[in-house]
Design a protein around this motif. Structure first.
Motif, mmCIF file in Angstrom:
data_model
loop_
_atom_site.group_PDB
_atom_site.id
_atom_site.type_symbol
_atom_site.label_atom_id
_atom_site.label_comp_id
_atom_site.label_asym_id
_atom_site.label_seq_id
_atom_site.Cartn_x
_atom_site.Cartn_y
_atom_site.Cartn_z
ATOM 1 N N TRP A 72 9.289 -4.781 7.708
ATOM 2 C CA TRP A 72 8.570 -5.068 6.477
ATOM 3 C C TRP A 72 9.394 -4.590 5.285
ATOM 4 O O TRP A 72 10.110 -3.607 5.376
ATOM 5 N N LEU A 75 6.707 -1.277 4.312
ATOM 6 C CA LEU A 75 6.121 -0.323 5.252
ATOM 7 C C LEU A 75 7.156 0.552 5.944
ATOM 8 O O LEU A 75 6.925 1.747 6.163
ATOM 9 N N GLN A 86 2.462 5.557 10.551
ATOM 10 C CA GLN A 86 2.239 4.145 10.832
ATOM 11 C C GLN A 86 0.891 3.944 11.511
ATOM 12 O O GLN A 86 0.495 4.718 12.386
ATOM 13 N N THR A 88 -2.002 0.641 12.903
ATOM 14 C CA THR A 88 -2.212 -0.775 13.192
ATOM 15 C C THR A 88 -3.689 -1.088 12.996
ATOM 16 O O THR A 88 -4.518 -0.784 13.861
ATOM 17 N N TYR A 93 -3.226 -8.856 6.282
ATOM 18 C CA TYR A 93 -3.579 -9.144 4.885
ATOM 19 C C TYR A 93 -3.662 -10.652 4.698
ATOM 20 O O TYR A 93 -2.761 -11.393 5.119
ATOM 21 N N SER A 104 -0.077 -1.130 8.814
ATOM 22 C CA SER A 104 -0.397 -0.399 7.596
ATOM 23 C C SER A 104 0.053 1.056 7.745
ATOM 24 O O SER A 104 0.919 1.362 8.583
ATOM 25 N N TYR A 105 -0.536 1.935 6.965
ATOM 26 C CA TYR A 105 -0.181 3.351 6.977
ATOM 27 C C TYR A 105 -1.404 4.177 6.624
ATOM 28 O O TYR A 105 -2.407 3.659 6.102
ATOM 29 N N GLU A 106 -1.324 5.466 6.903
ATOM 30 C CA GLU A 106 -2.354 6.380 6.430
ATOM 31 C C GLU A 106 -1.724 7.717 6.099
ATOM 32 O O GLU A 106 -0.633 8.050 6.601
ATOM 33 N N ARG A 149 -5.323 0.239 -3.944
ATOM 34 C CA ARG A 149 -6.203 -0.346 -2.953
ATOM 35 C C ARG A 149 -6.897 -1.511 -3.636
ATOM 36 O O ARG A 149 -6.851 -1.640 -4.866
#
Length: 374
Positions: A72, A75, A86, A88, A93, A104-106, A149
């Motif tokens: 990506w 990312l 990382q 999932t 999107y 995605s990520y957190e 966001r």
């Protein structure tokens, strides 16, 4: 008046290129545990060397590694920062017509600089194999992605008590990261930023004045974090920004004229913009006037050649549009490029490598026709 920098160049490029089939196959084999990480790296190395040679042959003055080591555009970088992991999600999107694969990520801690970020090794390889006299261009996602966001409030991770401390950490993380790139020899770095495209689209489609005001609050927060991170960086480092509107499998995500964010873009202390202008989604050239008025030293790279589709634009039409843009910013402040990368994700857009290089050649030929110093 501050002198206009040579960078960005009259003909330039956003950064990503279509992955060769042998590289796509190798990544698939690695995912299936059929080859080792070392074997994959060797294949990546060779593909990047060949890409460097191709860009050099064409005469590009700044070259990239095509983002060949990434999956990506954003990312892979974010996953490499301390405090982010990382993930999932259940869904991808939604773009205009297609949906991305899910990734995605957190936040698992406060955000901080990672001196062992894999992008540093990747840039070192690019720099070592770039011929003398040509710039090695680095590209990383803008920090605004980390507090965006799909709402009109600035996002604050649960690891932080307030917005200020979060932004301060982002600023420090990015300053240290960019300084590390500089120490490795980088003199041309690009921030890729979908935020401004999002904001202009969300403001365009807002239902209430309150919603519009909240999106403008997001814009102000973006100006704050970017200008703070740009402070005290080396003077001989050029920082540009690509304002992206989504690029996945030849599809787009965002529509809306730059008018809604032109004042904020004009406030950013960067050296140049890459603005997408390949179709009607971007509106007219009028916002260029505000950007130029605020800082006559800024360059604006017009992304008039689409990277999404193989059809080749006519040179006459490109010259006509550049001439139209000069009604709002002087020709000496303008440049030309494809509107985006050709493969913001490893899937790439729906065109062939030959069609990709024909687009790049068109940019070069047109710029040489328009600008005497190209």
């Amino acid at each position: 008046m501050t002198a206009i920098k040579d960078i960005p160049f009259r003909y330039d490029q956003v950064g990503s290129f279509l992955r060769p089939e042998k590289l796509k196959k190798a990544r698939e084999q690695f995912a299936n545990h059929e080859i080792s990480a070392e074997t994959l790296k060797q294949i990546e190395d060779q593909a990047i060397i060949e890409l460097i040679d191709k860009q050099t042959q064409l005469g590009l003055k700044a070259i990239t590694d095509g983002e060949f080591r990434r999956s990506w555009w954003h990312l892979d970088f974010l996953w490499g920062l301390n405090g982010i992991k990382q993930t999932t999600p259940n869904d991808g999107y939604q773009f205009n017509k297609v949906k991305t694969r899910a990734a995605s990520y957190e936040f698992i801690d406060t955000v901080s600089f990672n001196p062992n970020h894999p992008f540093f090794e990747a840039f070192t390889f690019l720099k070592e194999h770039t011929p003398k006299g040509i710039f090695s261009k680095a590209s990383i996602p803008s920090p605004t992605l980390l507090f965006n966001r799909k709402s009109s409030s600035t996002f604050i991770p649960e690891n932080y008590q307030d917005e200020t401390s979060f932004i301060n950490d982002l600023v420090q993380t990015y300053q240290q990261t960019i300084q590390k790139f500089y120490d490795l020899g980088c003199r041309y770095l690009q921030l890729d930023d979908t935020s401004w495209g999002m904001y202009t689209g969300f403001i365009e489609n807002a239902k209430t004045e309150t919603e519009i005001e909240q999106w403008h609050y997001q814009c102000n927060a973006g100006v704050t974090v970017i200008n703070q991170l740009l402070a005290n960086l080396p003077k001989d480092l050029t920082i540009t920004m690509h304002v992206c509107r989504g690029n996945y499998k030849s599809d787009w995500a965002i529509a809306g004229p730059y008018d809604h964010v032109a004042d904020y873009l004009a406030e950013l202390n960067i050296d140049g913009y890459f603005l997408e202008y390949d179709d009607e989604r971007s509106g007219g050239f009028e916002p260029l006037a505000q950007i130029h008025k605020n800082d006559p030293a800024k360059k604006i790279v017009l992304g008039l050649v689409t990277s999404k589709f193989p059809q080749l634009e006519s040179q006459d039409s490109l010259v006509k549009r550049i001439t139209e843009a000069t009604n709002y910013a002087p020709l000496e402040n303008l440049c030309l490029s494809p509107q985006c990368g050709f493969a913001s994700t490893e899937e790439g857009n729906y065109l062939t490598e030959d069609e990709q290089w024909a687009k790049v050649q068109l940019v070069i030929d047109t710029a040489k026709k328009v600008w005497h110093d190209a």
